[in-house]
Design a protein around this motif. Structure first.
Motif, PDB file in Angstrom:
ATOM      1  N   ARG A   1      28.495  41.145  42.629  1.00  0.00           N
ATOM      2  CA  ARG A   1      29.651  40.663  42.062  1.00  0.00           C
ATOM      3  C   ARG A   1      28.952  39.215  41.991  1.00  0.00           C
ATOM      4  O   ARG A   1      29.405  38.438  43.185  1.00  0.00           O
TER       5      ARG A   1
ATOM      6  N   ASP B   1      28.935  35.602  39.116  1.00  0.00           N
ATOM      7  CA  ASP B   1      29.344  34.847  37.846  1.00  0.00           C
ATOM      8  C   ASP B   1      28.391  33.784  37.516  1.00  0.00           C
ATOM      9  O   ASP B   1      27.913  33.095  38.560  1.00  0.00           O
TER      10      ASP B   1
ATOM     11  N   ILE C   1      28.094  43.132  38.317  1.00  0.00           N
ATOM     12  CA  ILE C   1      29.777  42.913  37.844  1.00  0.00           C
ATOM     13  C   ILE C   1      29.707  41.405  37.612  1.00  0.00           C
ATOM     14  O   ILE C   1      29.759  40.620  38.623  1.00  0.00           O
ATOM     15  N   CYS C   2      29.933  40.997  36.277  1.00  0.00           N
ATOM     16  CA  CYS C   2      30.127  39.529  36.233  1.00  0.00           C
ATOM     17  C   CYS C   2      31.264  39.383  34.975  1.00  0.00           C
ATOM     18  O   CYS C   2      31.410  40.525  33.853  1.00  0.00           O
TER      19      CYS C   2
ATOM     20  N   ASP D   1      41.165  39.899  39.985  1.00  0.00           N
ATOM     21  CA  ASP D   1      39.753  40.231  40.166  1.00  0.00           C
ATOM     22  C   ASP D   1      39.272  41.311  40.876  1.00  0.00           C
ATOM     23  O   ASP D   1      38.522  42.068  40.469  1.00  0.00           O
TER      24      ASP D   1
ATOM     25  N   THR E   1      37.773  44.650  39.347  1.00  0.00           N
ATOM     26  CA  THR E   1      36.578  45.222  40.012  1.00  0.00           C
ATOM     27  C   THR E   1      36.421  46.640  40.597  1.00  0.00           C
ATOM     28  O   THR E   1      35.610  47.253  40.352  1.00  0.00           O
TER      29      THR E   1
ATOM     30  N   VAL F   1      28.324  40.040  47.354  1.00  0.00           N
ATOM     31  CA  VAL F   1      29.333  39.093  46.714  1.00  0.00           C
ATOM     32  C   VAL F   1      28.651  37.607  46.732  1.00  0.00           C
ATOM     33  O   VAL F   1      28.257  37.371  47.758  1.00  0.00           O
TER      34      VAL F   1
END
Length: 364
Positions: free
Chosen positions: A6, A8, A38-39, A86, A90, A104
């Motif tokens: 996870r 971004d 996961i973005c 979020d 997720t 993360v």
């Protein structure tokens, strides 16, 4: 082992978090693990770039609602949605399969988010720099160099958490390890300079460094200017570089380690790129372009590993010119910076191997 990351990227966040996660993904993939990302699709996201590098990306939608986001952390707004939203989104993406390891790397995520993902994750690994919030994790990596780095997370992680702290655990992409045999302690004249301020460079620090160099009139020195595809000033910088045969412009390269090895001196920002330069023993003039870079740069500057000039807001052109001229002319100082950089990073390869072995032993 099924691994999900996870992380971004965005205009505000930058690209550094994704780049170091790609480095870790590469290490884990070589061990036979299946790695996915996961973005959230922020403005400036790197989902397509991650996919080009061979990884599946589960995409969280860009926020279409003007959420009132509680300040759980200093960077809470970087999520684009409240923490609970979020986490729920997720989990919905991950319900389709069990997660052996959830990684993360996000300044806006804390123990609340991590704890809510425990029900579908066997283990959780956190990558952090700030040590400004608690984490519910089994592993934590903070690769940065602070005076107190061995003790920064004593009260912020569970007792069972295994920590990997300090620059010997910096997450480097394969291209840096491929260049390790080419790295050298720098000596002699400065014949080539590398200018690189990361993938976005909102305030055009690249242009500032380039203008300073051009004022010196040193056409005998070759300069490689590197920017990312999201740089707002690509057209302007390209135009400047085309005017001089000793300037070489590159956009979104995949051989930055090679360019670092070829350089005798670098000018750039703080952050992970600073440790990448240290890994290849490259002397550097550095100024910080984000708050989280300041203390790291100050520490490295005090140790004389880099030449730290301060924060971008306070850096004056005349001071920059003076420091650049002095360092170009001071072979002894550059040689010592190169030597100290090597000593700082010499254990990285061995420590990386040990760390990966610890992470993948999920049965213990």
């Amino acid at each position: 082992m099924n691994v999900f990351i996870r992380v971004d990227a965005s205009i505000d966040i930058g690209i550094g978090h994704v780049m170091r996660c790609l480095a870790l993904a590469g290490r884990l993939s070589k061990q036979g693990n299946i790695v996915s990302f996961i973005c959230r699709e922020h403005n400036g996201h790197l989902c397509d770039f991650i996919e080009i590098n061979g990884y599946k990306v589960l995409r969280l939608p860009a926020s279409q609602v003007n959420f009132k986001i509680p300040n759980y952390t200093k960077h809470s707004k970087w999520l684009g949605v409240p923490l609970s939203v979020d986490a729920t989104q997720t989990k919905k993406l991950l319900r389709k399969g069990f997660v052996d390891l959830l990684i993360v790397d996000h300044y806006a995520i804390n123990e609340v988010w991590e704890g809510s993902l425990r029900e579908i994750s066997n283990k959780i690994l956190v990558i952090d720099d700030l040590a400004d919030r608690k984490h519910d994790c089994d592993f934590l990596i903070d690769q940065n160099y602070f005076e107190d780095y061995p003790s920064r997370y004593h009260s912020l992680v569970p007792p069972h958490c295994k920590t990997f702290l300090g620059p010997s655990y910096v997450l480097l992409r394969d291209e840096f390890y491929d260049q390790w045999s080419e790295q050298k302690i720098r000596s002699g004249y400065v014949k080539r300079i590398l200018i690189f301020f990361g993938g976005i460079d909102q305030t055009n620090e690249t242009g500032k460094a380039l203008a300073t160099f051009l004022k010196m009139g040193r056409s005998d020195i070759q300069v490689d200017v590197v920017v990312g595809r999201s740089n707002f000033y690509n057209t302007e910088l390209t135009s400047i570089c085309k005017q001089y045969d000793f300037l070489h412009f590159y956009c979104q390269v995949n051989n930055i380690a090679e360019l670092m090895c070829q350089a005798d001196l670098s000018i750039g920002a703080g952050g992970t790129t600073t440790l990448e330069r240290c890994f290849l023993s490259l002397p550097s003039i550095v100024w910080s372009v984000a708050d989280n870079q300041v203390e790291i740069c100050k520490t490295l500057g005090r140790k004389k590993i880099i030449k730290y000039l301060g924060e971008k807001e306070t850096l004056e052109q005349t001071f920059l010119t003076q420091q650049l001229e002095n360092l170009i002319g001071n072979e002894v100082e550059r040689n010592e910076m190169s030597r100290l950089s090597y000593l700082l990073m010499k254990d990285n390869i061995v420590n990386q191997q040990t760390m990966i072995k610890e992470i993948v032993r999920l049965d213990e």
